[in-house]
Design a protein around this motif. Structure first.
Motif, short mmCIF file in Angstrom:
data_model
loop_
_atom_site.label_atom_id
_atom_site.label_comp_id
_atom_site.label_asym_id
_atom_site.label_seq_id
_atom_site.Cartn_x
_atom_site.Cartn_y
_atom_site.Cartn_z
N TYR A 216 0.84 -1.21 0.00
CA TYR A 216 0.00 0.00 0.00
C TYR A 216 0.87 1.26 0.00
N THR A 219 2.73 1.62 -3.30
CA THR A 219 1.83 2.03 -4.38
C THR A 219 1.58 3.53 -4.36
N SER A 223 3.87 4.37 -7.29
CA SER A 223 3.00 3.91 -8.39
C SER A 223 3.77 3.02 -9.38
N GLU A 248 -6.32 -5.07 -0.96
CA GLU A 248 -7.58 -4.53 -1.49
C GLU A 248 -8.36 -3.80 -0.41
N GLN A 253 -10.19 0.94 -2.95
CA GLN A 253 -10.50 1.52 -4.28
C GLN A 253 -10.07 2.99 -4.41
N TYR A 254 -9.11 3.42 -3.58
CA TYR A 254 -8.67 4.82 -3.65
C TYR A 254 -7.97 5.11 -4.98
N VAL A 255 -7.07 4.21 -5.41
CA VAL A 255 -6.47 4.34 -6.74
C VAL A 255 -6.67 3.02 -7.48
N GLU A 256 -6.76 3.11 -8.79
CA GLU A 256 -6.89 1.91 -9.61
C GLU A 256 -5.49 1.37 -9.88
N VAL A 257 -5.30 0.10 -9.59
CA VAL A 257 -3.99 -0.53 -9.78
C VAL A 257 -4.14 -1.67 -10.79
N GLU A 259 -4.08 -5.51 -12.31
CA GLU A 259 -4.62 -6.75 -11.76
C GLU A 259 -3.65 -7.32 -10.74
N TYR A 263 0.38 -7.61 -10.36
CA TYR A 263 0.92 -6.39 -9.75
C TYR A 263 1.72 -6.69 -8.48
#
Length: 289
Positions: A216, A219, A223, A248, A253-257, A259, A263
């Protein structure tokens, strides 16, 4: 021929390989004192000296990575007292007049995955090893992410899992990732090593929580295109499912990462990531010498 030295806190893995990163010969030696260990390392490479063109070293740290520094190539403030302020690159240069690449052991593993593993073809790769300690390395467009020194991402702070009152085993920081999730932290908590636990032991949810917090944080800071978790603890293959689930929930769902199965992954090169990374770094050193 290219040389590789994966210098770990427990053992040194030395290898000879080709410019295509094929490993031809490999030996490992216990990490004792610099005098004892480097004698064995030098003896190994002397057998191939006539063909050897360059050497890549990935070392436990902290290390000095700045070429302008008086202590470039040194292992610096390591907890391993015998290795403090040891001139690793200088010692190798005294014996081999060759280009030598120098970085951390986890950077080397990151580079291995970047050139030949789960980071191949990607612009941004982050690699963590979770074993006796925890270290992290990052690459952006083929360059290591670093500043005044190399990253020490294994010591990021994490929040306790609600079922875990452990304060951590790190002598420097309470509640840091290494102190909460590395192999010794598991053993100190439970009185046995992680590999002795059943796959369905409830502790694995606690372990996954800390690894997911690491993913987390990584990311949201970097990113990256992929986050790779290697090391002995990650050989518990069931663990990754719990990590994905916890990640998850934390991300919410704060940022789209990408699959998650592509990932947040384990190394495609498995235990060879560091050795292949050192060979690849040796290849780079030869090209730029």
């Amino acid at each position: 021929m290219l040389g590789a030295i994966e210098a770990g806190g427990t053992k040194f893995v030395c290898a000879i390989g080709t410019s295509d990163l094929e490993i031809i010969a490999r030996e490992s030696f216990p990490t004792t004192t610099p005098a004892e260990t480097l004698l064995l390392v030098i003896e190994f490479f002397k057998k191939y000296e006539a063909e050897l063109e360059s050497i890549g070293i990935g070392s436990f740290g902290p290390i000095d990575i700045h070429r302008a520094s008086k202590t470039y190539g040194y292992i610096t403030s390591t907890p391993k007292l015998a290795w403090q302020n040891f001139d690793f690159v200088g010692t190798m240069k005294q014996n081999f007049d060759l280009p030598i690449a120098w970085t951390t052991d986890v950077n080397a593993a990151c580079f291995g995955e970047y050139v030949a593993g789960n980071g191949k073809g990607l612009a941004s790769v982050v690699y963590y090893t979770i074993g006796t300690g925890i270290g992290g390395g990052a690459l952006q467009e083929g360059k290591f992410v670093e500043g005044f020194s190399h990253p020490e991402m294994g010591h990021m702070l994490v929040r306790n899992h609600p079922a875990d009152d452990f304060a951590g085993s790190c002598p420097f920081h309470s509640h840091c990732l290494e102190g909460m999730a590395a192999g010794p932290a598991i053993e100190e908590r439970l009185g046995k090593k992680g590999q002795a636990l059943d796959h369905d032991d409830p502790f694995w949810e606690i372990e996954a929580e800390y690894i997911a917090q690491c993913a987390y944080n990584t990311t949201l800071m970097l990113s990256p295109d992929v986050i790779i978790f290697g090391g002995g603890v990650m050989k518990q293959h069931h663990l990754m499912t719990n990590v994905h689930r916890a990640f998850e929930r934390l991300m919410n769902q704060y940022v789209e990462v990408p699959e998650l199965i592509k990932y947040i992954v384990t190394p495609a090169l498995e235990d060879n990531a560091g050795t292949i990374g050192c060979l690849a770094l040796a290849r780079e050193a030869k090209l730029h010498s």
